[in-house]
Write a protein that holds these residues in place. Sequence first.
Motif, PDB file in Angstrom:
ATOM      1  N   LEU A  15       0.844  -1.184   0.000  1.00 48.88           N
ATOM      2  CA  LEU A  15       0.000   0.000   0.000  1.00 48.88           C
ATOM      3  C   LEU A  15       0.883   1.237   0.000  1.00 48.88           C
ATOM      4  CD1 LEU A  15      -2.597  -0.943   2.730  1.00 48.88           C
ATOM      5  CD2 LEU A  15      -2.864  -1.036   0.279  1.00 48.88           C
ATOM      6  N   THR A  16       0.417   2.279  -0.686  1.00 46.62           N
ATOM      7  CA  THR A  16       1.121   3.537  -0.598  1.00 46.62           C
ATOM      8  C   THR A  16       0.904   4.113   0.782  1.00 46.62           C
ATOM      9  OG1 THR A  16      -0.838   4.665  -1.412  1.00 46.62           O
ATOM     10  CG2 THR A  16       0.811   4.031  -3.044  1.00 46.62           C
ATOM     11  N   THR A  17       1.901   4.819   1.308  1.00 42.99           N
ATOM     12  CA  THR A  17       1.794   5.362   2.644  1.00 42.99           C
ATOM     13  C   THR A  17       0.677   6.369   2.716  1.00 42.99           C
ATOM     14  OG1 THR A  17       4.150   5.074   2.963  1.00 42.99           O
ATOM     15  CG2 THR A  17       3.036   6.604   4.456  1.00 42.99           C
ATOM     16  N   SER A  18      -0.188   6.243   3.720  1.00 41.76           N
ATOM     17  CA  SER A  18      -1.338   7.129   3.862  1.00 41.76           C
ATOM     18  C   SER A  18      -1.075   8.160   4.931  1.00 41.76           C
ATOM     19  CB  SER A  18      -2.574   6.305   4.231  1.00 41.76           C
ATOM     20  OG  SER A  18      -3.610   7.148   4.639  1.00 41.76           O
ATOM     21  N   ALA A  19      -1.153   9.431   4.526  1.00 42.16           N
ATOM     22  CA  ALA A  19      -0.989  10.498   5.498  1.00 42.16           C
ATOM     23  C   ALA A  19      -2.167  10.531   6.447  1.00 42.16           C
ATOM     24  CB  ALA A  19      -0.850  11.836   4.782  1.00 42.16           C
ATOM     25  N   MET A  20      -3.330  10.111   5.950  1.00 37.48           N
ATOM     26  CA  MET A  20      -4.535  10.153   6.786  1.00 37.48           C
ATOM     27  C   MET A  20      -4.513   9.064   7.850  1.00 37.48           C
ATOM     28  SD  MET A  20      -8.485   9.429   5.743  1.00 37.48           S
ATOM     29  CE  MET A  20      -8.564  10.659   4.473  1.00 37.48           C
ATOM     30  N   ILE A  21      -4.163   7.853   7.448  1.00 38.98           N
ATOM     31  CA  ILE A  21      -4.219   6.706   8.354  1.00 38.98           C
ATOM     32  C   ILE A  21      -2.922   5.916   8.236  1.00 38.98           C
ATOM     33  CG2 ILE A  21      -5.714   4.833   9.141  1.00 38.98           C
ATOM     34  CD1 ILE A  21      -7.849   5.941   7.298  1.00 38.98           C
ATOM     35  N   PRO A  22      -1.815   6.449   8.699  1.00 41.44           N
ATOM     36  CA  PRO A  22      -0.526   5.807   8.496  1.00 41.44           C
ATOM     37  C   PRO A  22      -0.401   4.462   9.187  1.00 41.44           C
ATOM     38  CG  PRO A  22      -0.351   7.644  10.046  1.00 41.44           C
ATOM     39  CD  PRO A  22      -1.713   7.721   9.423  1.00 41.44           C
ATOM     40  N   SER A  23      -1.126   4.273  10.307  1.00 40.64           N
ATOM     41  CA  SER A  23      -0.988   3.010  11.030  1.00 40.64           C
ATOM     42  C   SER A  23      -1.453   1.834  10.194  1.00 40.64           C
ATOM     43  CB  SER A  23      -1.776   3.066  12.338  1.00 40.64           C
ATOM     44  OG  SER A  23      -3.147   3.290  12.079  1.00 40.64           O
ATOM     45  N   LEU A  24      -2.519   2.037   9.402  1.00 37.73           N
ATOM     46  CA  LEU A  24      -3.017   0.960   8.550  1.00 37.73           C
ATOM     47  C   LEU A  24      -2.020   0.615   7.474  1.00 37.73           C
ATOM     48  CD1 LEU A  24      -6.792   1.789   8.046  1.00 37.73           C
ATOM     49  CD2 LEU A  24      -5.745   0.277   9.705  1.00 37.73           C
ATOM     50  N   ALA A  25      -1.448   1.643   6.849  1.00 33.11           N
ATOM     51  CA  ALA A  25      -0.484   1.404   5.787  1.00 33.11           C
ATOM     52  C   ALA A  25       0.726   0.655   6.314  1.00 33.11           C
ATOM     53  CB  ALA A  25      -0.057   2.728   5.174  1.00 33.11           C
ATOM     54  N   CYS A  26       1.239   1.084   7.452  1.00 32.25           N
ATOM     55  CA  CYS A  26       2.425   0.444   8.027  1.00 32.25           C
ATOM     56  C   CYS A  26       2.138  -0.997   8.408  1.00 32.25           C
ATOM     57  CB  CYS A  26       2.903   1.228   9.250  1.00 32.25           C
ATOM     58  SG  CYS A  26       3.522   2.873   8.856  1.00 32.25           S
ATOM     59  N   ALA A  27       0.964  -1.211   9.015  1.00 33.85           N
ATOM     60  CA  ALA A  27       0.623  -2.566   9.430  1.00 33.85           C
ATOM     61  C   ALA A  27       0.513  -3.489   8.237  1.00 33.85           C
ATOM     62  CB  ALA A  27      -0.687  -2.555  10.215  1.00 33.85           C
ATOM     63  N   SER A  28      -0.108  -2.996   7.159  1.00 34.15           N
ATOM     64  CA  SER A  28      -0.264  -3.823   5.969  1.00 34.15           C
ATOM     65  C   SER A  28       1.079  -4.150   5.348  1.00 34.15           C
ATOM     66  CB  SER A  28      -1.160  -3.113   4.953  1.00 34.15           C
ATOM     67  OG  SER A  28      -1.266  -3.885   3.798  1.00 34.15           O
ATOM     68  N   GLU A  29       1.959  -3.143   5.255  1.00 34.26           N
ATOM     69  CA  GLU A  29       3.261  -3.360   4.651  1.00 34.26           C
ATOM     70  C   GLU A  29       4.075  -4.362   5.456  1.00 34.26           C
ATOM     71  OE1 GLU A  29       3.587   1.084   2.673  1.00 34.26           O
ATOM     72  OE2 GLU A  29       4.721   0.607   4.461  1.00 34.26           O
ATOM     73  N   ALA A  30       3.827  -4.390   6.741  1.00 31.64           N
ATOM     74  CA  ALA A  30       4.553  -5.334   7.581  1.00 31.64           C
ATOM     75  C   ALA A  30       3.896  -6.711   7.576  1.00 31.64           C
ATOM     76  CB  ALA A  30       4.618  -4.809   9.017  1.00 31.64           C
ATOM     77  N   ALA A  89      -8.683   0.218   0.985  1.00 35.30           N
ATOM     78  CA  ALA A  89     -10.046   0.668   1.254  1.00 35.30           C
ATOM     79  C   ALA A  89     -10.706  -0.163   2.343  1.00 35.30           C
ATOM     80  CB  ALA A  89     -10.864   0.619  -0.039  1.00 35.30           C
ATOM     81  N   VAL A  90     -10.522  -1.465   2.286  1.00 40.52           N
ATOM     82  CA  VAL A  90     -11.104  -2.350   3.299  1.00 40.52           C
ATOM     83  C   VAL A  90     -10.520  -2.015   4.665  1.00 40.52           C
ATOM     84  CG1 VAL A  90     -11.240  -4.745   4.074  1.00 40.52           C
ATOM     85  CG2 VAL A  90     -11.661  -4.181   1.674  1.00 40.52           C
ATOM     86  N   GLN A  91      -9.245  -1.776   4.732  1.00 39.03           N
ATOM     87  CA  GLN A  91      -8.606  -1.459   5.999  1.00 39.03           C
ATOM     88  C   GLN A  91      -9.072  -0.109   6.544  1.00 39.03           C
ATOM     89  OE1 GLN A  91      -4.404  -1.992   5.313  1.00 39.03           O
ATOM     90  NE2 GLN A  91      -4.603  -4.190   5.077  1.00 39.03           N
ATOM     91  N   ILE A  92      -9.254   0.859   5.664  1.00 39.91           N
ATOM     92  CA  ILE A  92      -9.778   2.155   6.082  1.00 39.91           C
ATOM     93  C   ILE A  92     -11.162   1.992   6.720  1.00 39.91           C
ATOM     94  CG2 ILE A  92     -10.711   4.350   5.193  1.00 39.91           C
ATOM     95  CD1 ILE A  92      -8.358   4.370   3.201  1.00 39.91           C
ATOM     96  N   CYS A  93     -11.972   1.107   6.148  1.00 40.00           N
ATOM     97  CA  CYS A  93     -13.341   0.905   6.613  1.00 40.00           C
ATOM     98  C   CYS A  93     -13.443  -0.084   7.772  1.00 40.00           C
ATOM     99  CB  CYS A  93     -14.220   0.420   5.461  1.00 40.00           C
ATOM    100  SG  CYS A  93     -14.547   1.692   4.224  1.00 40.00           S
ATOM    101  N   ASP A  94     -12.353  -0.671   8.168  1.00 39.69           N
ATOM    102  CA  ASP A  94     -12.366  -1.697   9.203  1.00 39.69           C
ATOM    103  C   ASP A  94     -12.194  -1.061  10.585  1.00 39.69           C
ATOM    104  OD1 ASP A  94     -12.533  -4.518   9.848  1.00 39.69           O
ATOM    105  OD2 ASP A  94     -10.424  -4.354  10.450  1.00 39.69           O
ATOM    106  N   VAL A  95     -13.280  -0.523  11.109  1.00 38.28           N
ATOM    107  CA  VAL A  95     -13.194   0.208  12.379  1.00 38.28           C
ATOM    108  C   VAL A  95     -13.637  -0.669  13.557  1.00 38.28           C
ATOM    109  CG1 VAL A  95     -13.514   2.417  11.272  1.00 38.28           C
ATOM    110  CG2 VAL A  95     -15.520   1.155  12.063  1.00 38.28           C
TER     111      VAL A  95
END
Length: 294
Positions: A21-36, A288-294
């Motif tokens: 995933l490209t790094t998200s300025a809005m929700i960086p924790s999701l991006a980092c978690a996915s990349e890991a 998108a799924v991760q953004i919506c996964d609250v």
Amino acid sequence: MNVKHNRRSAIKNILAGTAALTTSAMIPSLACASEAGLYQLKGDINHSVCRWCFNNLSLDELCQVAKQIGLKAIDLVGPKDWATLKKHGLDSSMCNGAEINLTDGWNSPQFHDTLVKNYSEMIPLVAKAGYKNLICFSGNRRGMDDETGLKNSTEGLKKVLALAEKHKVVLVMELLNSKINHQDYQCDRTSWGVQLAKRLGSENFKLLYDIYHMQIDEGDVIHTIRDNHQYIAHYHTAGVPGRNEIDETQELYYPAIMKAIKDTGFKGYVAQEFIPLQEDKVASLRKAVQICDV
């Protein structure tokens, strides 16, 4: 674009868990978690994706992608493709195939005979397959006022509602914007759809609240969801403006919207219906799924 090559590459990457995933300025924790490779869906939201948005993949390939990401279903799939979904253990979260089209709908008596025939045939098939939701549309106004449209839609839908109740199938009318994408469509406001639901007075008729469409035509998304959630059976997502990715490039803040949906006690499906602009469309879906996964 070499579709075959891109399709093969996308599947290879997603199944290997390496679609970054490209790094998200809005929700960086999701991006980092996915990349890991550490992100796990929380399980509070039932995630789906609309078939037509990912036509670069075969349905079989999309099912593989969906399973790897953690989706439970595919949206807008008809009877001929249900066997493929079942093979992968996925639900058909919003069935289609009984509608005529988006413009010729229940608000016009001239289409009632065809629609009654179509839905009377499709409702038992949906139930037999073990599914629940079947989409329907108001149709275009064609100069019709709101009250006439409500009256006509009520009369037409009542002809198939008893059958839907018998088979425990929910007829779900989609809210679409009439400003940009579907000019002249009548069910373009939540208030109109809710009025129709109240007149029908059945748990087997509800609304598909498309967040993208309703942001365009009425806004006030969270307040509207909170006030009308009892009439909503299903949600669609997409970014505004443009109907593309739901990330920081657009105006809606989906984590807050999703939290509002969850707080209503909603147990249905939220389906991604955005048109991906990024080259790696699978990565866009995962994000998108991760953004919506609250």
